[in-house]
Enzyme design. Sequence first.
Site, mmCIF file in Angstrom:
data_model
loop_
_atom_site.group_PDB
_atom_site.id
_atom_site.type_symbol
_atom_site.label_atom_id
_atom_site.label_comp_id
_atom_site.label_asym_id
_atom_site.label_seq_id
_atom_site.Cartn_x
_atom_site.Cartn_y
_atom_site.Cartn_z
ATOM 1 C CE LYS A 187 -4.483 0.707 0.127
ATOM 2 N NZ LYS A 187 -5.558 -0.202 -0.275
ATOM 3 C CG ASP A 209 -7.241 2.978 -1.087
ATOM 4 O OD1 ASP A 209 -7.594 1.796 -1.099
ATOM 5 O OD2 ASP A 209 -7.412 3.709 -0.084
#
Length: 449
Positions: A130, A170
């Site tokens: 991430k 995201d």
Amino acid sequence: MLASDQDRLNCFMHGLKRRNPHQPEFHQAVYEVALDVIPYIRDHPIYDRHRILERLTEPDRIVIFRVNWEDDQGNFRANRGYRVQQSNAIGPYKGGIRFHKQVSLDTLKFLAFEQTFKNGLTGLPMGGAKGGSDFNPKGKSEGEVMRFCQRFMAVLAHHIGPNTDVPAGDIGVGSREVSYMFGQYKHMVNQFTGAITGKGLSFGGSLIRTEATGYGAVYLLDNMLRHHGDGLENKTVLVSGSGNVAQYTVEKLIELGARVISMSDSSGTIHDPAGITTERLAWLKELKNVRRGRVQAYADEFKVAYYPGKRPWQIPCEIAIPCATQNEINTEDARTLLNNGCLAVVEGANMPTIQEGVDLYLEAGILYGPSKAANAGGVAISGLEMTQNSMRLSWSREELDRRLQGIMADIHRQCVKHGQEGKRVNYRKGANIAGFLRVADALVACGNI
Ligand code: GLU
């Protein structure tokens, strides 16, 4: 839980907190996995011998960097960028990039940890990662967003690649931002490869990628209900959020005959008791994606209730699908949902329920679809975007939707296999054990590296 398992859990969490101070979200994500994995490891000591849980809670590496950019007034600005490369045990690092003013190392470590299990559950060869920045995209001009994305990628490009690490979107990073980052990456390496997913359709993107997270969450919910002799038809559903995940969750719910009565953003919640229609959803998509407005405008336009500063959870419902952000359902909200007769909670956002809330769902015995299973559809189609890029061809919408449905059904099967407790299915346990096994077996096989 056995007393010896509880001791082991306490001891493990004590060490984790000592090594990672001031990271409550990371602690929460790890705790929720360790709860299920520690009893499992007791009965399967090979994973203990190889210290799999300890190894999985230590990211392979973290890159932290400064991003300098210039705003429209000519001021020099600086933000912080991150990439947490959690595990490449089963494939290249894979996971989105989040731009939000509250992004911290804590948030990205929890997300990278969750991503590793989620990606394992898809059955596709993707490790976990991430990234992101505390850059706040709200109120920024098109030019500012473009320049920030370019400067962010100017540094990140040195650490990614189609066989190394494949970022995506995201919160705060949609196809516009992905495309700017892809442009910068391509410019720097002089190669057209699938180093980022969520690209535009005319330059290597995949059909269904935009819809996949929301559609996938509804497919999992549908599997859960049907497994328990129920269905979606006429169910009253609360959805939170109004971004990509929420929009396509609502779209699929409407298609399958459910009645969605709420959506929200960080300013408040709209309550449309007759049910959001396809036409109203189209209006909201235009509001959020093109005009970049607030959901309050929906209430004004269609003369429905608007609750400023509130989340939807006080409205009675049969199903709740949180699609906004982490910890958006607190203990009180979880209790309210249960008192109002909610029979299923399925998580479109990552870790949207605080841990005590999850305990309440499980104690009450309602259907609970945890985020690492429920929102895996997005990254699954990202995985298939990588496949299509490698093959240099594109699959049809029907083909991809069929594969997405197959992957979500398979995730449901894995949850049932590992989460069956008497007559009930504990989907949290099922998802945790199944995701853990996929990665753990690869770590054991590849040796102590
Ligand atoms: N950010 C999404 C997630 O939380 C998608 C990641 C990806 O497609 O790589 O799963």
